[in-house]
Scaffold this motif. Sequence first.
Motif, short mmCIF file in Angstrom:
data_model
loop_
_atom_site.label_atom_id
_atom_site.label_comp_id
_atom_site.label_asym_id
_atom_site.label_seq_id
_atom_site.Cartn_x
_atom_site.Cartn_y
_atom_site.Cartn_z
N LYS A 1 0.86 -1.19 0.00
CA LYS A 1 0.00 0.00 0.00
C LYS A 1 0.89 1.24 0.00
O LYS A 1 1.67 1.45 0.93
CB LYS A 1 -0.90 0.02 1.25
CG LYS A 1 -1.65 1.34 1.47
CD LYS A 1 -2.57 1.30 2.70
CE LYS A 1 -3.15 2.69 3.00
NZ LYS A 1 -4.01 2.70 4.22
N ASP B 1 -2.45 10.30 3.50
CA ASP B 1 -3.85 9.92 3.70
C ASP B 1 -4.56 10.97 4.55
O ASP B 1 -4.49 10.94 5.76
CB ASP B 1 -3.92 8.54 4.37
CG ASP B 1 -5.36 8.07 4.57
OD1 ASP B 1 -6.27 8.70 3.99
OD2 ASP B 1 -5.56 7.07 5.29
N ASP C 1 1.71 6.42 5.51
CA ASP C 1 0.72 5.48 4.97
C ASP C 1 1.23 4.77 3.70
O ASP C 1 0.51 4.00 3.09
CB ASP C 1 -0.60 6.21 4.71
CG ASP C 1 -1.81 5.32 4.91
OD1 ASP C 1 -1.67 4.28 5.58
OD2 ASP C 1 -2.89 5.67 4.39
N GLU D 1 -9.33 3.83 2.11
CA GLU D 1 -8.79 3.91 0.74
C GLU D 1 -7.74 2.84 0.47
O GLU D 1 -7.50 2.49 -0.69
CB GLU D 1 -8.19 5.30 0.50
CG GLU D 1 -6.74 5.50 0.98
CD GLU D 1 -6.56 5.36 2.48
OE1 GLU D 1 -7.55 5.50 3.22
OE2 GLU D 1 -5.42 5.10 2.92
N THR E 1 -0.40 -0.40 5.90
CA THR E 1 -0.84 0.31 7.12
C THR E 1 -2.34 0.48 6.96
O THR E 1 -2.82 1.57 6.69
CB THR E 1 -0.15 1.68 7.21
OG1 THR E 1 -0.30 2.34 5.93
CG2 THR E 1 1.33 1.55 7.52
ZN ZN Z 1 -4.64 4.89 4.77
#
Ligand code: ZN
Length: 493
Positions: free
Chosen positions: A264, A269, A287, A348, A373
């Motif tokens: 990710k 974020d 993030d 997300e 995360t």
């Molecule tokens: Zn996030």
Amino acid sequence: MDFKLFSDQLAHAKQDCIILGVFKTSDESAQSPSFRQLDSATDGQLSQLLSSQDINTGAGKITWLHQPAGISSPRLLLVGCDQADKFDAGNYRKACTAAGHALRASRATTAVCALPELTVSERDAEWTLLTAALDIDHADYRYTRTKQPAKDASQPSDAVAFISDADARVLSQAAAIAAGVQSARHLGDAPPNLCTPIDLADHARRLADDLADVSVEILDPEAMAELGMQALLAVGKGSANPPRLIALQYRGAGDAAPYVLVGKGITFDTGGISIKPGPNMEQMKYDMCGAATVLGAFEAAARLQLPLNIACVVAAAENMPDGNAYRPGDVITTMSGKTVEVLNTDAEGRMVLCDALTWSARLKPAAIVDVATLTGACVVALGHHAAAIMSKHDELAEELFSAGQLTHDRAWRLPLWDDYQQQLDTKFADMKNIGGMPAGSITAGCFLSRFVEDQRWAHLDIAGAAWEWGKNNGSTGRPVRLLTQWLTDRSSA
Ligand code: ZN
Ligand code: BES
Ligand code: MN
């Protein structure tokens, strides 16, 4: 930092510093051979200081001796190891880490380290050597991308020589893994105005340039649109920094099925339209630590030249609120064809990962592990000591768990029972992107599981492990060690 082995007389070593472990005992035969050697070279000074309690023997506590008589090195760094019969991986790592921090803060730039000579319960000499090198290197790390060290600041270490019976090859392994950890931490700590999806892609390009047998492919929004990656694109829509799908491949095993690491890479974020509260929002620069650590483990594996094929896939985007941003209520058709009702734009991570997982299936993986995360709920469940493992494949979960135990870069399994899946039901799409309060980490894992069908897949939620909070805030590079161990184990399995 250079690692080597040391095999001369310790008392005659001409290094800036000697690092020596000391157990809490009055029985000198329970101390290490190096301790006894230096004790006699100093005419019994060490045992005297020990009996007068002037050496702190608590695990990871340090005591400096300067210009010790009878020893050629100007500094002796004594590191407490607590009780010899309870000397486990945890206390050993405390000792190595404390030694590394003390060394880094001192004026010494070369050292002999006698810690790997100690016997650690349930670990062998190779582990003990590898771990000392990695922990000392970890303590040597300084963030430099946007702040230069003061002119009079202490210097990083040039070289550390270790006393150990293990093979010197362990030290070249350590150098490869340490490089992966350092890269991951530099990426994690970089500010979100610099570390954008394009910056992550540039990093991947540099890896492909610098490492043997590595190639890279980078998809821009147009290429992603052609493939139907509407979920990844939706998350990036509110940002002026366009998303990227980054795919690195390392070929060390002909046409064998690859092990695929998926990360990710949310470079910031904000929560999007479901915006996060202000306090601590700056932490959301971390993030992208899933991406940073899969890139770090990939780099380590390529430097180790493991006899495997490995792919590293990063879903990179920035989650911002804007006139173009995706919104709560939107229904998105993912690359898989499955539809998702967005009920919270702050969920997300699963949106970008689902398309990256679908894309990864094309590589016909031997196994896929995604690292993210992903949920605040994971920090509530496990705190900062463990990542969460979720998988329907017991064998794969066990492989990852054991790699975490061995490296002490630990992870703990949470269930992915089908019973949780109904929390994702909605009238308006195949699933919604949040599952409510109960078991927030597991329902996030359930969401991802719908995009990997029958593949050998596991999900690591590193929300608590990826960075340190509070005073010592900064990226940890976890779980690069776990992942590298897992890959190394695959190449010998
Ligand atoms: Zn996030
Ligand atoms: N990146 C966060 C998760 C996170 C939060 C990690 C705090 C580490 C510390 C993630 O994108 C997120 O916002 N998750 C939401 C999910 C929720 C909306 C279902 C969360 O955990 O609150
Ligand atoms: Mn979020």
